[in-house]
Design an enzyme around this catalytic site. Structure first.
Site, PDB file in Angstrom:
ATOM      1  N   ARG A   1      34.795 -48.883  56.957  1.00 13.32           N
ATOM      2  CA  ARG A   1      34.713 -48.630  58.391  1.00 13.32           C
ATOM      3  C   ARG A   1      35.414 -47.307  58.701  1.00 13.32           C
ATOM      4  NH1 ARG A   1      38.578 -50.521  62.972  1.00 13.32           N
ATOM      5  NH2 ARG A   1      37.436 -49.823  64.792  1.00 13.32           N
TER       6      ARG A   1
ATOM      7  N   HIS B   1      36.896 -44.042  68.489  1.00 14.57           N
ATOM      8  CA  HIS B   1      38.208 -44.619  68.193  1.00 14.57           C
ATOM      9  C   HIS B   1      39.255 -43.748  68.907  1.00 14.57           C
ATOM     10  CE1 HIS B   1      40.563 -47.155  65.087  1.00 14.57           C
ATOM     11  NE2 HIS B   1      41.483 -46.519  65.774  1.00 14.57           N
TER      12      HIS B   1
ATOM     13  N   GLU C   1      39.166 -51.105  70.192  1.00 16.50           N
ATOM     14  CA  GLU C   1      40.314 -51.550  70.974  1.00 16.50           C
ATOM     15  C   GLU C   1      40.388 -50.951  72.376  1.00 16.50           C
ATOM     16  OE1 GLU C   1      43.868 -50.949  68.680  1.00 16.50           O
ATOM     17  OE2 GLU C   1      43.289 -52.437  67.198  1.00 16.50           O
TER      18      GLU C   1
ATOM     19  N   ASN D   1      40.208 -56.930  65.448  1.00 17.49           N
ATOM     20  CA  ASN D   1      41.397 -56.281  64.894  1.00 17.49           C
ATOM     21  C   ASN D   1      42.580 -57.201  65.135  1.00 17.49           C
ATOM     22  OD1 ASN D   1      39.818 -54.104  64.298  1.00 17.49           O
ATOM     23  ND2 ASN D   1      40.918 -52.650  65.612  1.00 17.49           N
TER      24      ASN D   1
ATOM     25  N   TYR E   1      46.738 -58.262  63.793  1.00 18.05           N
ATOM     26  CA  TYR E   1      47.902 -57.913  62.970  1.00 18.05           C
ATOM     27  C   TYR E   1      49.049 -58.914  63.026  1.00 18.05           C
ATOM     28  CZ  TYR E   1      45.990 -53.170  62.515  1.00 18.05           C
ATOM     29  OH  TYR E   1      45.193 -52.096  62.220  1.00 18.05           O
TER      30      TYR E   1
ATOM     31  N   GLU F   1      39.963 -54.681  61.333  1.00 17.68           N
ATOM     32  CA  GLU F   1      41.288 -54.161  60.942  1.00 17.68           C
ATOM     33  C   GLU F   1      42.237 -55.328  60.741  1.00 17.68           C
ATOM     34  OE1 GLU F   1      43.255 -51.304  63.518  1.00 17.68           O
ATOM     35  OE2 GLU F   1      41.400 -50.168  63.753  1.00 17.68           O
TER      36      GLU F   1
ATOM     37  N   TRP G   1      43.318 -52.434  57.201  1.00 16.71           N
ATOM     38  CA  TRP G   1      43.882 -51.203  57.747  1.00 16.71           C
ATOM     39  C   TRP G   1      45.116 -50.871  56.924  1.00 16.71           C
ATOM     40  CZ3 TRP G   1      41.902 -47.732  61.010  1.00 16.71           C
ATOM     41  CH2 TRP G   1      42.735 -46.641  61.329  1.00 16.71           C
TER      42      TRP G   1
ATOM     43  N   TRP H   1      49.297 -42.279  65.237  1.00 20.97           N
ATOM     44  CA  TRP H   1      49.343 -42.024  66.683  1.00 20.97           C
ATOM     45  C   TRP H   1      50.744 -41.599  67.148  1.00 20.97           C
ATOM     46  CZ3 TRP H   1      44.456 -41.391  67.595  1.00 20.97           C
ATOM     47  CH2 TRP H   1      43.509 -42.191  66.954  1.00 20.97           C
TER      48      TRP H   1
END
Ligand code: PNW
Length: 476
Positions: free
Chosen positions: A74, A120, A166, A306, A308, A377, A427, A435
Protein backbone atom coordinates in the site's frame (compact mmCIF):
# COMPACT_ATOMS: atom_id res chain seq x y z
CA UNK A 1 -6.82 -19.83 14.37
CA UNK A 2 -6.33 -19.12 10.68
CA UNK A 3 -6.67 -16.68 7.81
CA UNK A 4 -8.18 -17.48 4.38
CA UNK A 5 -5.87 -19.00 1.76
CA UNK A 6 -6.16 -15.96 -0.54
CA UNK A 7 -5.24 -13.54 2.27
CA UNK A 8 -2.93 -10.71 1.10
CA UNK A 9 -0.25 -9.27 3.36
CA UNK A 10 2.47 -6.72 3.07
CA UNK A 11 3.44 -3.24 4.11
CA UNK A 12 2.24 0.36 3.83
CA UNK A 13 3.82 3.76 3.28
CA UNK A 14 2.68 7.24 2.23
CA UNK A 15 4.06 9.61 -0.41
CA UNK A 16 5.15 12.51 1.77
CA UNK A 17 6.67 10.18 4.36
CA UNK A 18 8.96 8.23 2.01
CA UNK A 19 9.29 9.79 -1.43
CA UNK A 20 11.44 12.87 -0.85
CA UNK A 21 12.32 14.50 -4.22
CA UNK A 22 9.86 17.28 -3.47
CA UNK A 23 11.43 19.55 -6.08
CA UNK A 24 11.87 16.90 -8.74
CA UNK A 25 10.06 16.38 -12.06
CA UNK A 26 7.60 19.23 -11.72
CA UNK A 27 5.99 18.29 -8.41
CA UNK A 28 3.90 21.10 -6.92
CA UNK A 29 3.98 22.13 -3.26
CA UNK A 30 1.67 20.49 -0.72
CA UNK A 31 0.29 21.70 2.61
CA UNK A 32 2.91 19.55 4.34
CA UNK A 33 5.81 21.31 2.59
CA UNK A 34 4.35 24.60 3.75
CA UNK A 35 3.60 23.42 7.29
CA UNK A 36 7.07 21.93 7.82
CA UNK A 37 8.61 25.29 6.89
CA UNK A 38 6.95 26.98 9.90
CA UNK A 39 9.42 26.93 12.80
CA UNK A 40 8.30 24.80 15.74
CA UNK A 41 5.77 22.62 13.91
CA UNK A 42 8.02 19.55 13.46
CA UNK A 43 9.78 18.18 16.55
CA UNK A 44 13.24 17.92 15.02
CA UNK A 45 12.77 20.81 12.56
CA UNK A 46 12.90 18.47 9.55
CA UNK A 47 10.63 17.92 6.55
CA UNK A 48 9.94 15.37 3.82
CA UNK A 49 12.23 16.88 1.19
CA UNK A 50 14.56 13.87 1.22
CA UNK A 51 12.84 11.35 3.53
CA UNK A 52 13.72 7.82 2.32
CA UNK A 53 14.31 9.03 -1.24
CA UNK A 54 11.86 6.36 -2.38
CA UNK A 55 10.92 8.38 -5.46
CA UNK A 56 14.39 7.58 -6.81
CA UNK A 57 14.65 4.06 -5.39
CA UNK A 58 11.58 2.26 -6.61
CA UNK A 59 13.46 -0.85 -7.70
CA UNK A 60 15.31 -1.04 -4.40
CA UNK A 61 12.01 -0.82 -2.51
CA UNK A 62 10.36 -3.45 -4.67
CA UNK A 63 13.34 -5.76 -4.20
CA UNK A 64 12.98 -5.27 -0.45
CA UNK A 65 9.25 -6.13 -0.56
CA UNK A 66 10.06 -9.25 -2.54
CA UNK A 67 12.76 -10.35 -0.12
CA UNK A 68 10.34 -10.00 2.77
CA UNK A 69 7.80 -12.17 0.96
CA UNK A 70 5.08 -9.50 0.78
CA UNK A 71 2.13 -10.16 -1.53
CA UNK A 72 0.72 -6.61 -1.27
CA UNK A 73 2.00 -3.04 -0.98
CA UNK A 74 0.00 0.00 0.00
CA UNK A 75 1.40 3.38 -1.02
CA UNK A 76 -0.08 6.78 -1.76
CA UNK A 77 0.15 9.03 -4.78
CA UNK A 78 1.32 12.60 -4.51
CA UNK A 79 -1.56 14.54 -6.08
CA UNK A 80 0.83 17.48 -6.62
CA UNK A 81 3.12 15.31 -8.78
CA UNK A 82 0.19 14.56 -11.08
CA UNK A 83 -1.60 17.93 -11.04
CA UNK A 84 0.93 20.34 -9.49
CA UNK A 85 -1.68 23.00 -8.72
CA UNK A 86 -4.35 20.40 -7.94
CA UNK A 87 -7.42 21.86 -9.67
CA UNK A 88 -9.64 20.49 -12.41
CA UNK A 89 -8.60 23.22 -14.83
CA UNK A 90 -4.92 23.11 -13.96
CA UNK A 91 -2.23 21.49 -16.13
CA UNK A 92 -1.42 17.79 -15.78
CA UNK A 93 2.17 16.71 -15.25
CA UNK A 94 2.71 13.64 -17.43
CA UNK A 95 6.09 12.85 -15.83
CA UNK A 96 4.36 12.40 -12.49
CA UNK A 97 1.80 10.04 -13.99
CA UNK A 98 4.48 8.03 -15.83
CA UNK A 99 6.37 7.54 -12.59
CA UNK A 100 3.43 5.85 -10.87
CA UNK A 101 2.41 3.85 -13.95
CA UNK A 102 5.88 2.33 -14.06
CA UNK A 103 5.88 1.71 -10.33
CA UNK A 104 2.62 -0.24 -10.57
CA UNK A 105 3.91 -2.20 -13.59
CA UNK A 106 7.07 -3.09 -11.67
CA UNK A 107 5.16 -4.15 -8.56
CA UNK A 108 2.90 -6.42 -10.61
CA UNK A 109 5.91 -7.83 -12.40
CA UNK A 110 7.32 -8.71 -8.96
CA UNK A 111 4.07 -10.44 -8.02
CA UNK A 112 3.01 -7.77 -5.52
CA UNK A 113 -0.57 -6.48 -5.47
CA UNK A 114 -0.71 -2.67 -5.33
CA UNK A 115 -3.13 -0.82 -3.03
CA UNK A 116 -3.14 2.86 -3.96
CA UNK A 117 -4.23 5.62 -1.59
CA UNK A 118 -5.27 8.68 -3.57
CA UNK A 119 -4.66 11.16 -0.75
CA UNK A 120 -2.64 10.57 2.38
CA UNK A 121 -2.88 14.13 3.83
CA UNK A 122 -0.65 15.94 1.30
CA UNK A 123 -3.24 18.27 -0.27
CA UNK A 124 -1.83 20.46 -3.06
CA UNK A 125 -0.90 23.76 -1.43
CA UNK A 126 -2.36 25.79 -4.31
CA UNK A 127 -5.85 24.49 -3.48
CA UNK A 128 -5.44 25.47 0.15
CA UNK A 129 -4.44 28.99 -0.91
CA UNK A 130 -6.99 29.24 -3.72
CA UNK A 131 -10.15 28.35 -1.81
CA UNK A 132 -9.31 26.98 1.62
CA UNK A 133 -8.61 23.40 0.49
CA UNK A 134 -10.56 20.84 2.53
CA UNK A 135 -12.79 23.57 3.98
CA UNK A 136 -14.45 24.23 0.63
CA UNK A 137 -17.66 22.23 0.26
CA UNK A 138 -18.18 22.90 -3.47
CA UNK A 139 -14.71 23.09 -4.97
CA UNK A 140 -12.75 20.46 -3.09
CA UNK A 141 -14.94 17.45 -3.93
CA UNK A 142 -15.00 18.44 -7.60
CA UNK A 143 -11.23 18.83 -7.79
CA UNK A 144 -10.73 15.53 -6.01
CA UNK A 145 -13.16 13.84 -8.40
CA UNK A 146 -11.19 15.14 -11.35
CA UNK A 147 -7.85 14.02 -9.89
CA UNK A 148 -9.31 10.58 -9.18
CA UNK A 149 -10.55 10.23 -12.76
CA UNK A 150 -7.15 11.18 -14.18
CA UNK A 151 -5.51 8.52 -12.03
CA UNK A 152 -8.09 5.74 -12.63
CA UNK A 153 -7.66 6.29 -16.34
CA UNK A 154 -3.86 6.26 -16.19
CA UNK A 155 -3.48 3.20 -13.94
CA UNK A 156 -6.08 0.61 -14.99
CA UNK A 157 -3.88 -2.23 -13.74
CA UNK A 158 -4.35 -1.22 -10.13
CA UNK A 159 -7.39 -3.06 -8.75
CA UNK A 160 -7.43 -1.76 -5.17
CA UNK A 161 -8.13 1.91 -4.46
CA UNK A 162 -8.36 3.87 -1.24
CA UNK A 163 -9.76 7.38 -1.56
CA UNK A 164 -8.55 8.95 1.70
CA UNK A 165 -6.29 7.95 4.52
CA UNK A 166 -7.70 8.69 7.96
CA UNK A 167 -10.07 11.63 7.44
CA UNK A 168 -10.22 11.85 11.26
CA UNK A 169 -6.56 12.94 11.32
CA UNK A 170 -7.00 15.43 8.47
CA UNK A 171 -9.98 16.98 10.25
CA UNK A 172 -9.05 16.86 13.93
CA UNK A 173 -5.27 17.15 13.82
CA UNK A 174 -5.34 19.60 10.87
CA UNK A 175 -8.26 21.81 11.96
CA UNK A 176 -8.89 21.29 15.68
CA UNK A 177 -5.61 20.71 17.53
CA UNK A 178 -3.47 22.20 14.75
CA UNK A 179 -0.92 19.46 15.33
CA UNK A 180 -0.87 18.55 11.61
CA UNK A 181 -1.00 20.60 8.37
CA UNK A 182 -2.52 23.03 7.70
CA UNK A 183 -2.32 23.67 11.45
CA UNK A 184 -5.57 25.57 11.94
CA UNK A 185 -6.97 25.74 15.48
CA UNK A 186 -8.80 28.02 17.91
CA UNK A 187 -5.65 27.96 20.03
CA UNK A 188 -4.22 31.39 19.17
CA UNK A 189 -0.86 30.48 20.70
CA UNK A 190 -0.53 27.97 17.86
CA UNK A 191 -2.25 29.63 14.93
CA UNK A 192 -3.71 33.02 14.01
CA UNK A 193 -6.53 31.28 12.13
CA UNK A 194 -8.95 28.45 12.73
CA UNK A 195 -12.15 27.52 14.57
CA UNK A 196 -11.90 24.20 16.37
CA UNK A 197 -15.60 24.19 17.16
CA UNK A 198 -16.69 24.15 13.51
CA UNK A 199 -13.95 23.56 10.97
CA UNK A 200 -13.12 19.91 11.74
CA UNK A 201 -16.76 18.89 11.22
CA UNK A 202 -16.93 20.79 7.92
CA UNK A 203 -13.69 19.20 6.72
CA UNK A 204 -14.89 15.72 7.67
CA UNK A 205 -18.11 16.30 5.76
CA UNK A 206 -16.28 17.52 2.66
CA UNK A 207 -13.93 14.54 2.72
CA UNK A 208 -16.92 12.19 2.85
CA UNK A 209 -18.54 13.88 -0.14
CA UNK A 210 -15.26 13.92 -2.07
CA UNK A 211 -14.85 10.21 -1.30
CA UNK A 212 -18.39 9.60 -2.59
CA UNK A 213 -17.65 11.49 -5.79
CA UNK A 214 -14.48 9.51 -6.52
CA UNK A 215 -16.27 6.22 -5.84
CA UNK A 216 -19.09 7.17 -8.21
CA UNK A 217 -16.57 7.94 -10.95
CA UNK A 218 -14.85 4.61 -10.40
CA UNK A 219 -18.11 2.66 -10.43
CA UNK A 220 -19.67 4.51 -13.37
CA UNK A 221 -16.63 4.80 -15.63
CA UNK A 222 -14.02 2.19 -14.71
CA UNK A 223 -15.19 -0.65 -12.52
CA UNK A 224 -16.88 -2.75 -15.20
CA UNK A 225 -13.76 -2.77 -17.38
CA UNK A 226 -11.02 -2.70 -14.74
CA UNK A 227 -12.76 -4.97 -12.21
CA UNK A 228 -11.30 -3.27 -9.18
CA UNK A 229 -12.61 -2.21 -5.79
CA UNK A 230 -12.57 1.05 -3.85
CA UNK A 231 -13.00 2.14 -0.24
CA UNK A 232 -11.84 4.59 2.40
CA UNK A 233 -9.35 4.00 5.22
CA UNK A 234 -10.45 5.01 8.72
CA UNK A 235 -8.40 5.05 11.89
CA UNK A 236 -9.66 4.22 15.34
CA UNK A 237 -8.64 2.75 18.67
CA UNK A 238 -10.52 0.09 20.59
CA UNK A 239 -11.92 1.19 23.94
CA UNK A 240 -12.73 -0.28 27.33
CA UNK A 241 -14.72 1.46 30.07
CA UNK A 242 -12.49 2.84 32.84
CA UNK A 243 -15.02 1.43 35.31
CA UNK A 244 -16.88 -1.48 33.71
CA UNK A 245 -19.49 -1.26 36.50
CA UNK A 246 -20.40 2.31 35.59
CA UNK A 247 -22.91 2.42 32.71
CA UNK A 248 -21.79 5.98 31.91
CA UNK A 249 -18.25 4.73 31.25
CA UNK A 250 -19.60 1.83 29.20
CA UNK A 251 -21.57 4.28 27.09
CA UNK A 252 -18.62 6.69 26.79
CA UNK A 253 -16.35 3.88 25.60
CA UNK A 254 -18.78 3.16 22.78
CA UNK A 255 -19.23 6.85 22.06
CA UNK A 256 -15.48 7.30 21.62
CA UNK A 257 -15.53 4.81 18.72
CA UNK A 258 -18.56 6.59 17.26
CA UNK A 259 -16.78 9.96 17.33
CA UNK A 260 -13.62 8.49 15.76
CA UNK A 261 -14.93 5.91 13.29
CA UNK A 262 -18.71 6.07 12.94
CA UNK A 263 -18.42 9.79 12.13
CA UNK A 264 -17.36 8.51 8.68
CA UNK A 265 -18.48 4.89 8.62
CA UNK A 266 -22.12 5.51 9.66
CA UNK A 267 -22.84 7.86 6.72
CA UNK A 268 -21.15 5.37 4.37
CA UNK A 269 -22.80 2.20 5.68
CA UNK A 270 -25.94 3.48 7.44
CA UNK A 271 -26.69 6.75 5.63
CA UNK A 272 -26.50 9.14 8.60
CA UNK A 273 -24.22 10.66 11.22
CA UNK A 274 -24.29 8.95 14.62
CA UNK A 275 -26.99 10.25 17.00
CA UNK A 276 -24.37 10.81 19.70
CA UNK A 277 -22.54 13.27 17.45
CA UNK A 278 -25.65 15.12 16.32
CA UNK A 279 -26.70 15.40 19.96
CA UNK A 280 -23.42 16.95 21.11
CA UNK A 281 -22.54 19.01 18.03
CA UNK A 282 -25.96 20.18 16.86
CA UNK A 283 -25.78 22.27 13.71
CA UNK A 284 -21.99 22.46 13.90
CA UNK A 285 -22.12 19.04 12.26
CA UNK A 286 -23.22 19.71 8.65
CA UNK A 287 -26.41 18.12 7.28
CA UNK A 288 -26.15 16.04 4.11
CA UNK A 289 -28.08 17.38 1.16
CA UNK A 290 -30.00 14.55 -0.60
CA UNK A 291 -27.48 14.70 -3.44
CA UNK A 292 -24.54 14.41 -1.05
CA UNK A 293 -26.10 11.54 0.82
CA UNK A 294 -26.73 9.64 -2.41
CA UNK A 295 -23.00 9.91 -3.12
CA UNK A 296 -21.88 8.82 0.34
CA UNK A 297 -24.36 6.12 1.40
CA UNK A 298 -23.19 2.71 0.17
CA UNK A 299 -19.89 4.05 -1.15
CA UNK A 300 -17.49 1.41 0.24
CA UNK A 301 -16.56 -1.79 -1.60
CA UNK A 302 -14.40 -2.62 1.44
CA UNK A 303 -13.50 -1.12 4.79
CA UNK A 304 -9.86 0.06 5.12
CA UNK A 305 -8.88 -0.27 8.76
CA UNK A 306 -5.95 1.51 10.38
CA UNK A 307 -5.51 0.36 13.94
CA UNK A 308 -2.75 0.67 16.53
CA UNK A 309 -3.94 0.84 20.12
CA UNK A 310 -6.69 0.90 22.75
CA UNK A 311 -7.73 3.20 25.62
CA UNK A 312 -9.66 3.13 28.88
CA UNK A 313 -12.48 5.65 28.73
CA UNK A 314 -14.06 7.71 31.50
CA UNK A 315 -17.29 9.64 30.88
CA UNK A 316 -17.22 13.46 30.91
CA UNK A 317 -19.40 15.87 32.90
CA UNK A 318 -22.15 16.25 30.31
CA UNK A 319 -21.02 19.75 29.40
CA UNK A 320 -18.13 19.44 26.93
CA UNK A 321 -16.45 22.61 25.63
CA UNK A 322 -17.11 23.61 21.99
CA UNK A 323 -13.68 22.39 20.89
CA UNK A 324 -14.27 18.87 22.29
CA UNK A 325 -13.89 16.23 19.61
CA UNK A 326 -13.73 13.05 21.72
CA UNK A 327 -17.40 12.94 22.70
CA UNK A 328 -17.44 14.26 26.27
CA UNK A 329 -14.99 11.77 27.74
CA UNK A 330 -11.34 11.26 28.64
CA UNK A 331 -8.90 8.47 27.79
CA UNK A 332 -6.55 6.75 30.24
CA UNK A 333 -3.73 4.18 30.14
CA UNK A 334 -4.89 2.68 33.47
CA UNK A 335 -8.38 1.56 34.51
CA UNK A 336 -10.10 1.87 37.88
CA UNK A 337 -8.40 -1.27 39.15
CA UNK A 338 -4.93 -0.03 38.21
CA UNK A 339 -4.62 -2.39 35.25
CA UNK A 340 -2.51 -1.05 32.38
CA UNK A 341 -3.70 -1.07 28.76
CA UNK A 342 -0.21 -1.89 27.45
CA UNK A 343 3.45 -0.87 27.58
CA UNK A 344 4.69 2.57 26.54
CA UNK A 345 6.11 3.19 23.06
CA UNK A 346 7.80 6.22 21.49
CA UNK A 347 4.34 7.53 20.45
CA UNK A 348 2.38 9.16 23.30
CA UNK A 349 -0.90 7.83 21.83
CA UNK A 350 0.16 4.25 21.26
CA UNK A 351 0.26 1.32 23.71
CA UNK A 352 -0.02 -2.22 22.34
CA UNK A 353 -3.22 -4.08 23.23
CA UNK A 354 -3.72 -6.97 20.78
CA UNK A 355 -7.03 -8.11 22.32
CA UNK A 356 -8.39 -4.69 21.37
CA UNK A 357 -7.68 -5.42 17.70
CA UNK A 358 -9.93 -8.47 17.88
CA UNK A 359 -12.44 -6.38 19.81
CA UNK A 360 -12.56 -3.64 17.19
CA UNK A 361 -12.72 -6.09 14.26
CA UNK A 362 -15.81 -7.53 15.94
CA UNK A 363 -17.29 -4.12 16.79
CA UNK A 364 -17.01 -2.98 13.16
CA UNK A 365 -18.32 -6.26 11.78
CA UNK A 366 -21.42 -6.15 13.95
CA UNK A 367 -22.23 -2.49 13.33
CA UNK A 368 -21.63 -2.60 9.58
CA UNK A 369 -22.86 -6.10 8.83
CA UNK A 370 -19.59 -7.95 8.25
CA UNK A 371 -18.02 -5.89 5.47
CA UNK A 372 -14.85 -7.03 3.72
CA UNK A 373 -12.02 -5.52 5.76
CA UNK A 374 -8.47 -4.77 4.68
CA UNK A 375 -6.21 -3.77 7.52
CA UNK A 376 -4.37 -0.96 5.78
CA UNK A 377 -2.09 -0.05 8.72
CA UNK A 378 -1.01 -1.64 11.98
CA UNK A 379 2.32 -1.31 13.73
CA UNK A 380 4.27 0.29 16.53
CA UNK A 381 7.12 2.58 17.46
CA UNK A 382 9.51 1.55 20.25
CA UNK A 383 10.45 3.74 23.18
CA UNK A 384 14.01 4.98 22.73
CA UNK A 385 14.59 3.13 19.44
CA UNK A 386 16.06 6.20 17.78
CA UNK A 387 18.76 6.43 20.47
CA UNK A 388 20.13 3.04 19.44
CA UNK A 389 22.83 2.45 16.85
CA UNK A 390 23.56 -0.52 14.64
CA UNK A 391 23.44 -3.39 15.28
CA UNK A 392 21.13 -2.95 18.35
CA UNK A 393 18.60 -0.90 16.41
CA UNK A 394 18.07 -3.87 14.08
CA UNK A 395 17.02 -6.11 16.95
CA UNK A 396 13.40 -4.88 17.31
CA UNK A 397 11.98 -7.77 19.32
CA UNK A 398 9.31 -5.48 20.82
CA UNK A 399 7.97 -4.75 17.30
CA UNK A 400 8.12 -8.42 16.33
CA UNK A 401 6.07 -9.36 19.40
CA UNK A 402 3.57 -6.61 18.60
CA UNK A 403 3.07 -8.02 15.10
CA UNK A 404 2.94 -11.61 16.35
CA UNK A 405 0.23 -10.80 18.90
CA UNK A 406 -1.80 -8.53 16.60
CA UNK A 407 -1.68 -10.97 13.68
CA UNK A 408 -2.78 -13.82 15.91
CA UNK A 409 -5.63 -11.70 17.32
CA UNK A 410 -6.72 -10.99 13.74
CA UNK A 411 -6.52 -14.69 12.81
CA UNK A 412 -8.78 -15.53 15.78
CA UNK A 413 -11.26 -12.82 14.72
CA UNK A 414 -11.26 -14.39 11.25
CA UNK A 415 -11.62 -18.05 12.06
CA UNK A 416 -13.45 -17.92 15.42
CA UNK A 417 -15.61 -14.79 15.18
CA UNK A 418 -16.52 -14.77 11.49
CA UNK A 419 -14.90 -11.40 10.74
CA UNK A 420 -14.34 -11.00 6.98
CA UNK A 421 -10.74 -9.78 6.96
CA UNK A 422 -9.03 -10.20 3.60
CA UNK A 423 -5.68 -8.44 3.85
CA UNK A 424 -3.17 -6.80 6.15
CA UNK A 425 -0.51 -4.15 5.55
CA UNK A 426 1.93 -3.42 8.33
CA UNK A 427 2.96 0.15 9.07
CA UNK A 428 5.59 0.57 7.84
CA UNK A 429 7.87 -0.96 5.23
CA UNK A 430 10.65 1.30 6.48
CA UNK A 431 11.40 4.08 8.95
CA UNK A 432 10.13 7.34 7.51
CA UNK A 433 9.04 10.92 8.13
CA UNK A 434 6.67 10.57 11.08
CA UNK A 435 4.84 13.88 10.51
CA UNK A 436 5.01 16.29 13.46
CA UNK A 437 7.49 13.95 15.17
CA UNK A 438 9.95 14.21 12.29
CA UNK A 439 12.47 11.38 12.03
CA UNK A 440 12.78 10.82 15.77
CA UNK A 441 10.00 8.23 15.87
CA UNK A 442 10.55 5.11 13.80
CA UNK A 443 7.81 2.74 12.65
CA UNK A 444 9.70 0.71 10.07
CA UNK A 445 10.39 -3.01 9.90
CA UNK A 446 13.37 -1.78 7.90
CA UNK A 447 15.94 0.57 9.40
CA UNK A 448 16.74 3.67 7.34
CA UNK A 449 20.08 5.30 8.05
CA UNK A 450 19.39 8.96 7.30
CA UNK A 451 22.98 9.90 8.13
CA UNK A 452 24.34 7.52 5.53
CA UNK A 453 22.55 8.00 2.26
CA UNK A 454 19.17 6.58 3.34
CA UNK A 455 20.66 3.09 3.40
CA UNK A 456 18.04 0.43 4.25
CA UNK A 457 18.60 -2.60 6.49
CA UNK A 458 15.98 -5.11 7.53
CA UNK A 459 15.23 -5.30 11.23
CA UNK A 460 14.37 -8.55 13.02
CA UNK A 461 10.62 -7.90 12.64
CA UNK A 462 10.98 -7.63 8.85
CA UNK A 463 12.63 -11.01 8.59
CA UNK A 464 9.99 -12.70 10.77
CA UNK A 465 6.89 -11.37 9.07
CA UNK A 466 6.59 -14.08 6.43
CA UNK A 467 6.93 -16.79 9.05
CA UNK A 468 4.11 -15.19 11.10
CA UNK A 469 1.75 -15.23 8.13
CA UNK A 470 2.81 -18.65 6.85
CA UNK A 471 1.79 -20.04 10.22
CA UNK A 472 -1.80 -18.80 10.00
CA UNK A 473 -2.75 -18.51 6.30
CA UNK A 474 -4.56 -21.67 5.20
CA UNK A 475 -2.97 -23.69 2.42
CA UNK A 476 -5.27 -24.59 -0.48
C1 PNW B 1 -1.20 7.01 10.99
N1 PNW B 1 -3.12 9.60 16.66
O1 PNW B 1 -1.33 8.22 11.65
C2 PNW B 1 -0.86 7.43 9.57
O2 PNW B 1 -1.76 6.97 8.60
C3 PNW B 1 0.56 7.22 9.18
O3 PNW B 1 0.90 8.09 8.13
C4 PNW B 1 1.45 7.38 10.39
O4 PNW B 1 2.81 7.40 10.10
C5 PNW B 1 1.10 6.22 11.32
O5 PNW B 1 -0.27 6.23 11.66
C6 PNW B 1 1.91 6.20 12.61
O6 PNW B 1 1.68 7.35 13.36
C7 PNW B 1 -1.77 8.46 12.91
O7 PNW B 1 -2.57 10.58 17.21
C8 PNW B 1 -1.17 9.50 13.59
O8 PNW B 1 -4.04 8.95 17.22
C9 PNW B 1 -1.62 9.88 14.82
C10 PNW B 1 -2.68 9.21 15.39
C11 PNW B 1 -3.30 8.17 14.72
C12 PNW B 1 -2.84 7.79 13.49
Amino acid sequence: MSLPSDFLWGFATAAYQVEGATQQDGRGATIWDTFCAIPGKIADGTDGSVACDSYNRTSEDIALLKRLGATAYRFSLSWARIIPLGGRNDPINQVGIDHYVKFVDDLLEAGIVPFITLLHWDVPDALDKRYGGLLNREEFPLDFEHYARVVFKAIPKCKNWITFNEPWCSSILGYSTGFFAPGRTSNRAKSPVGDSSREPWIVGHNLLVAHGRAVKVYRDEFKATNKGQIGITLNGDYTYPWDPEDPRDVEAANRKIEFAISWFADPIYLGKYPDSMRKQLGDRLPEFTPEELALVHGSNDFYGMNHYTADYVKHGNGNPPPEDYLGDLSTHPYNKHGECIGPETQSFWLRPNPEGFRGLLNWLSKRYNYPAIYVTENGTSIKGENDLKEPEILNDVFRYEYFRDYINAMAKASSEDGVNVKGYMAWSLMDNFEWAEGYETRFGVTYVNYADGQQRKEKYSAKKMKELFDAVIKKD
